[in-house]
Design a protein around this motif. Sequence first.
Motif, short mmCIF file in Angstrom:
data_model
loop_
_atom_site.label_atom_id
_atom_site.label_comp_id
_atom_site.label_asym_id
_atom_site.label_seq_id
_atom_site.Cartn_x
_atom_site.Cartn_y
_atom_site.Cartn_z
N GLN A 226 0.68 -0.76 -0.19
CA GLN A 226 -0.33 0.19 0.37
C GLN A 226 1.13 0.71 -0.19
N ALA A 227 2.00 0.89 0.62
CA ALA A 227 3.22 2.45 1.05
C ALA A 227 3.12 2.53 -0.36
N ARG A 228 3.91 1.60 -1.45
CA ARG A 228 4.78 2.23 -2.55
C ARG A 228 3.18 2.52 -3.95
N TYR A 229 1.97 1.89 -3.62
CA TYR A 229 1.47 2.23 -4.44
C TYR A 229 0.45 3.79 -4.10
N TYR A 230 0.81 4.22 -2.75
CA TYR A 230 1.02 5.59 -2.79
C TYR A 230 1.72 7.04 -2.63
N LEU A 231 2.35 6.06 -2.52
CA LEU A 231 4.52 6.57 -2.66
C LEU A 231 4.54 7.20 -3.93
N GLN A 232 4.53 6.50 -5.17
CA GLN A 232 4.69 6.39 -5.92
C GLN A 232 3.36 6.86 -7.11
N ILE A 233 2.86 7.30 -6.37
CA ILE A 233 1.46 8.72 -7.27
C ILE A 233 2.14 9.92 -6.72
N ALA A 234 2.96 9.90 -5.67
CA ALA A 234 3.30 11.08 -5.00
C ALA A 234 4.42 11.79 -6.03
N TYR A 235 5.19 10.63 -6.08
CA TYR A 235 6.48 10.53 -6.72
C TYR A 235 6.25 11.36 -8.43
N ASP A 236 5.43 10.73 -8.55
CA ASP A 236 5.33 10.75 -10.16
C ASP A 236 4.65 11.97 -10.38
N LEU A 237 4.20 12.11 -9.96
CA LEU A 237 4.08 14.76 -9.64
C LEU A 237 4.86 15.03 -9.44
N THR A 238 5.84 14.57 -8.28
CA THR A 238 6.66 15.64 -8.17
C THR A 238 7.77 15.09 -8.42
N HIS A 239 8.87 14.25 -8.72
CA HIS A 239 10.34 13.31 -8.59
C HIS A 239 10.43 14.17 -7.91
N ALA A 240 9.89 13.80 -6.89
CA ALA A 240 10.80 13.89 -4.90
C ALA A 240 11.75 13.52 -4.91
N GLN A 241 12.96 13.77 -3.96
CA GLN A 241 13.94 13.68 -3.58
C GLN A 241 13.73 12.33 -2.47
N GLU A 242 13.27 13.09 -1.41
CA GLU A 242 12.74 12.80 -0.74
C GLU A 242 11.72 11.14 -1.14
N VAL A 243 10.98 11.40 -1.60
CA VAL A 243 9.66 10.69 -1.41
C VAL A 243 10.76 9.19 -2.62
N LYS A 244 11.74 9.49 -3.37
CA LYS A 244 12.01 8.20 -4.08
C LYS A 244 12.89 7.55 -3.41
N GLU A 245 13.67 8.51 -2.07
CA GLU A 245 14.93 7.33 -1.46
C GLU A 245 13.40 6.14 -0.41
N MET A 246 12.24 7.31 -0.02
CA MET A 246 11.06 6.27 0.72
C MET A 246 10.85 4.98 -0.18
N LEU A 247 10.83 4.62 -1.27
CA LEU A 247 10.58 4.31 -2.50
C LEU A 247 11.56 3.04 -3.03
N ARG A 248 13.05 3.59 -2.86
CA ARG A 248 14.85 2.80 -2.96
C ARG A 248 14.68 1.54 -1.71
N GLU A 249 14.08 3.05 -0.52
CA GLU A 249 14.08 1.68 0.66
C GLU A 249 13.05 0.22 0.62
N MET A 250 12.58 1.02 0.51
CA MET A 250 10.62 -0.32 0.22
C MET A 250 11.47 -1.84 -0.20
N LYS A 251 12.60 -1.85 -1.89
CA LYS A 251 12.72 -2.39 -2.69
C LYS A 251 14.11 -3.71 -1.73
N ASN A 252 14.89 -2.64 -1.31
CA ASN A 252 15.72 -3.16 -0.37
C ASN A 252 15.33 -4.76 0.73
#
Length: 327
Positions: A301-327
């Motif tokens: 669920q976190a990835r779903y919502y954060l991906q929406i936020a990232y796609d709209l802003t390309h914010a580095q903070e959100v990108k890092e959050m998404l990256r951390e969940m992949k590890n």
Amino acid sequence: MSFDAIMKQIQSGLTGNNKEDIVYLRKQIQEYKDHPLQEAIQREIGKMIYDRLDANQQQAYRISIEKDQKQTEQTLKEVEYYREKKEFDKALSILRPIIKTMEKETLFKNDQIQDYFSFHEPFEQALYMYLEKPKKKVSTTPVMYSDVYYLYACLWKDKGEQQACHEALEKALAWNPMSSKIHFLYMSEMDDLEKYFAYTKFAFQYMFHPGDIAQLYKNFATYYEKKNQPNYQYGCLGLSLQFVEDESVMKQMQDLETPTFVPASLEDLKKAGLPIGADQTVVGLAYGYGKTYVEKKQYDQARYYLQIAYDLTHAQEVKEMLREMKN
């Protein structure tokens, strides 16, 4: 007596014996058949009866619902097939029986306690809850009723029947007020240029996919093209490219360029009342949901919502959050 009090009273008569309780609950449906809240009461009693069915009976019910859903999806594909062939009357003749059945449906009919919607994805519902703050309970349907009415509206548009198209769109929006494709079709039917501009601006609060926001800016570009203001048209086309790369948009911009051409600046567009970038409420809501689900360790669920936020802003903070969940 309030709905909650009525349901509490009904529940007090349950014995714990499923067979006896089902008979009792069916009698309660008759008992309250003339009550002002009868639709909500009957639906809640229906859920209680379902909970007391054995596993085979529950499975049979679920299969019946799934079958209806698959039949509707298959019918919509058939309608789309005839629409692509421009056999609009044939497509309508197939779709009308589905519409008639839907309008007689009582299982997902709004009542005094809850309203039903056919949202396409979770964020549509989240956005609806935030923007509309409904007083009644919100429930979703397994069948995409909004898609049926949307397709119905498309067919009437294809036939040039504007009033019928508008009526179908109103019903589609009632089932899913957050649907971007329904809003875009609604806008395409507007004859008044200023209303078209105002509705495009209004629709920003509902849009959360880059392609949809790009389309909104292309709508603004169309407005300025018709107003014979190529400098503003150019600026709007440029904003659309920030969300989706589109060769046809680039070509339109090149066609407007001349040695003396001066495009509208970002400040000019702001002064004209155009929203710049994605709606910040939308971004904040998506980010907030994503962060909450991260804290709950519900990572899908976190990835779903954060991906929406990232796609709209390309914010580095959100990108890092998404990256951390992949590890």
